[in-house]
Motif scaffolding. Structure first.
Motif, PDB file in Angstrom:
ATOM      1  N   GLY A 292      22.056 140.445  67.680  1.00  0.00           N
ATOM      2  CA  GLY A 292      22.474 139.934  66.267  1.00  0.00           C
ATOM      3  C   GLY A 292      22.878 137.969  66.709  1.00  0.00           C
ATOM      4  O   GLY A 292      22.236 136.869  65.420  1.00  0.00           O
ATOM      5  N   GLU A 293      22.898 137.397  67.398  1.00  0.00           N
ATOM      6  CA  GLU A 293      22.897 135.844  67.459  1.00  0.00           C
ATOM      7  C   GLU A 293      21.530 135.377  67.264  1.00  0.00           C
ATOM      8  O   GLU A 293      21.355 134.528  66.583  1.00  0.00           O
ATOM      9  CB  GLU A 293      23.199 135.727  69.040  1.00  0.00           C
ATOM     10  CG  GLU A 293      25.228 135.639  69.661  1.00  0.00           C
ATOM     11  CD  GLU A 293      25.474 135.122  71.204  1.00  0.00           C
ATOM     12  OE1 GLU A 293      23.735 134.942  71.635  1.00  0.00           O
ATOM     13  OE2 GLU A 293      26.345 135.523  71.393  1.00  0.00           O
ATOM     14  N   VAL A 294      20.114 136.270  68.094  1.00  0.00           N
ATOM     15  CA  VAL A 294      18.858 135.636  67.380  1.00  0.00           C
ATOM     16  C   VAL A 294      18.478 135.552  66.214  1.00  0.00           C
ATOM     17  O   VAL A 294      18.176 134.577  65.847  1.00  0.00           O
ATOM     18  CB  VAL A 294      18.532 136.737  68.327  1.00  0.00           C
ATOM     19  CG1 VAL A 294      16.350 136.343  68.165  1.00  0.00           C
ATOM     20  CG2 VAL A 294      18.170 136.448  69.491  1.00  0.00           C
ATOM     21  N   GLU A 295      19.096 136.762  65.787  1.00  0.00           N
ATOM     22  CA  GLU A 295      19.243 136.711  64.154  1.00  0.00           C
ATOM     23  C   GLU A 295      19.549 135.853  63.481  1.00  0.00           C
ATOM     24  O   GLU A 295      19.268 135.427  62.325  1.00  0.00           O
ATOM     25  CB  GLU A 295      18.820 138.239  63.992  1.00  0.00           C
ATOM     26  CG  GLU A 295      17.815 139.060  64.569  1.00  0.00           C
ATOM     27  CD  GLU A 295      18.641 140.963  64.664  1.00  0.00           C
ATOM     28  OE1 GLU A 295      19.930 141.259  63.821  1.00  0.00           O
ATOM     29  OE2 GLU A 295      17.544 141.787  64.861  1.00  0.00           O
ATOM     30  N   ASP A 296      20.494 135.871  63.372  1.00  0.00           N
ATOM     31  CA  ASP A 296      21.076 134.695  62.510  1.00  0.00           C
ATOM     32  C   ASP A 296      21.222 133.393  62.881  1.00  0.00           C
ATOM     33  O   ASP A 296      20.512 132.584  61.344  1.00  0.00           O
ATOM     34  CB  ASP A 296      22.983 134.225  63.895  1.00  0.00           C
ATOM     35  CG  ASP A 296      23.636 136.153  62.355  1.00  0.00           C
ATOM     36  OD1 ASP A 296      23.997 136.462  61.941  1.00  0.00           O
ATOM     37  OD2 ASP A 296      24.991 135.998  63.487  1.00  0.00           O
ATOM     38  N   SER A 297      20.762 132.969  64.123  1.00  0.00           N
ATOM     39  CA  SER A 297      19.529 131.666  63.863  1.00  0.00           C
ATOM     40  C   SER A 297      18.442 131.412  63.682  1.00  0.00           C
ATOM     41  O   SER A 297      17.736 130.659  63.051  1.00  0.00           O
ATOM     42  CB  SER A 297      19.733 131.587  66.243  1.00  0.00           C
ATOM     43  OG  SER A 297      18.964 130.143  66.227  1.00  0.00           O
TER      44      SER A 297
END
Length: 440
Positions: A292-297
């Motif tokens: 999720g962190e990757v997709e948010d960034s």
């Protein structure tokens, strides 16, 4: 998009008479010590050297047929004093509409060098920048600074204006867990300084110490979708999937543990019916928050890039099971500084990669050397033609979804075949699944 299985017969990769793209390693030397680079990983035996004018000249028969010439490998191209001469020689022979470019760390791209490169005819330059925070950039890139990159952009734009030429300038960002949140800021920084594109690629860990920095999932999209469906179904019925690894070997598991075991077995059976392999242990440890962190960034960066008019090229965060080797499909050939010929990035150099608890030793696949046989003769030889046909048949497994340890077929240094009896060493390649990108 057409694949090798659907192209008209005359255009299949196996039948191409000429390579359409050449990736030429002008040097393996570098002025930096980047943390994520294969050159810095322990146990590598990479030989340093510069491509000679004689070796480059032997590539000339391919130039009139090229769409693109990319002048870099694992070294820093601006360390080669003959770089401008190589560009001029190729540009004179390449067809209209083709382009010549290279990727660089930008630290040596001063005003004079910018002028000489533009005058020589360079069309694209992509500069590595994995952070805008000065300390983080220095750490990741072994002493690199942002100021030389910013200055280089200005000098290249000025030189292009004086020569009345269009030079496409971009950045490359290698996504890792420690620098993910830098990407949106880098998009703003790039757009404000005249960069036209930004290529984002995930990092392939060449060192066990860097394995935790990988910011993508090694599990394919179809395997992950099946897992999520069964996990949510189990959760809705009060079954905890996570108990499986601790209980599936028990002689007499509790009723609740048996339900978890039954659900996992049903999931594996369902996947088998869909011809999808599942690495159960990896899936049960899947870090949804991390992805999720990757997709948010990536999502934030994409919004900013669209607002500012920057061409942001994002990789997949989860590999696709439907593979496509762009290198082979698009007719690429890779040339080492000493003249050795290779088919792709993955099989260009020898290295070890560490991912999902697995270690894969990769040996370069070499089809000959331009000093011994003409490049077009080698390209059209039986061995390289057969290789391109085998790759584009896509009849090989995906090692990171296998429920076993990486087998001796592909884990060893000497590859003969994989468990599908395929002769191409592509089962552990992630380039054709989407996480990795480059200027091509």
């Amino acid at each position: 998009m057409l694949t090798g299985r659907h192209l008209p017969e005359a255009l299949t990769p196996q039948r191409r008479a000429y390579p359409s793209k050449l990736f030429v390693e002008v040097t393996t030397r570098c002025n930096l010590r980047c943390a994520m680079c294969v050159k810095q990983a322990p146990g590598q035996a990479l030989v340093e050297g510069d491509m000679s004018g004689e070796v480059f000249g032997r590539l000339a028969p391919a130039f009139p047929h090229l769409e693109a010439l990319v002048l870099n490998g694992i070294g820093e191209p601006t360390l080669h004093r003959g770089l401008e001469g190589f560009i001029e020689q190729a540009k004179r022979a390449m067809p209209a509409g083709s382009w010549v470019g290279f990727q660089t760390n930008g630290q040596l791209l001063g005003q004079r060098r910018a002028e000489s490169l533009v005058a020589a005819g360079v069309d694209r330059i992509c500069i590595s920048a994995d952070a805008v925070a000065p300390d983080q950039l220095r750490t990741l890139h072994g002493g690199a600074r942002l100021a030389p990159i910013e200055a280089a952009a200005g000098w290249l734009h000025d030189a292009a204006g004086r020569h009345g030429r269009q030079v496409r300038l971009g950045l490359e960002f290698v996504a890792m867990r420690t620098n993910l949140r830098q990407l949106p800021d880098l998009v703003r920084w790039a757009a404000g300084r005249g960069f036209g594109f930004l290529i984002v690629s995930h990092m392939l860990p060449y060192d066990a110490a860097m394995a935790g920095e990988a910011a993508f999932s090694p599990t394919t999209d179809r395997a992950l979708a099946i897992y999520r469906t069964w996990r949510d179904r189990a959760a809705a019925e009060g079954v905890n999937f996570g108990r499986y690894l601790a209980t599936f070997m028990q002689i007499a598991p509790s009723p609740s543990d048996q339900r978890a075991i039954d659900y996992v077995r049903a999931m594996v059976a369902d996947a088998a019916c869909q011809e999808v392999s599942l690495k159960v242990a990896e899936l049960l440890r899947f870090d949804e928050a991390r992805l999720g962190e990757v997709e948010d960034s990536f999502g934030s960066a994409a919004i900013i890039a669209e607002e500012l008019g920057l061409d942001l090229q994002l990789p997949r965060t989860v590999p696709t099971q439907v593979r496509r080797c762009d290198f082979v499909e698009e007719g690429s050939a890779f040339v080492s500084w000493n003249g050795d010929l290779h088919p792709c990035y993955f099989l260009w150099h020898g290295f070890r990669c560490h991912l999902a608890g697995l270690v894969k030793a990769v040996q370069p696949r070499t089809f000959g050397n331009v000093a011994d046989r003409a490049i077009l003769e080698t390209w059209n030889g039986e061995e390289w033609r057969a290789f391109r046909g085998d790759v584009t048949a896509y009849d090989f497994p995906f090692c990171y979804d296998c429920n076993l340890a990486m087998c001796d077929y592909v884990a060893g240094a000497e590859f003969e075949q994989d468990c599908h009896i395929s002769r191409v060493p592509c089962a552990a390649c992630l380039w054709c699944t989407g996480p990795f990108q480059c200027m091509r």
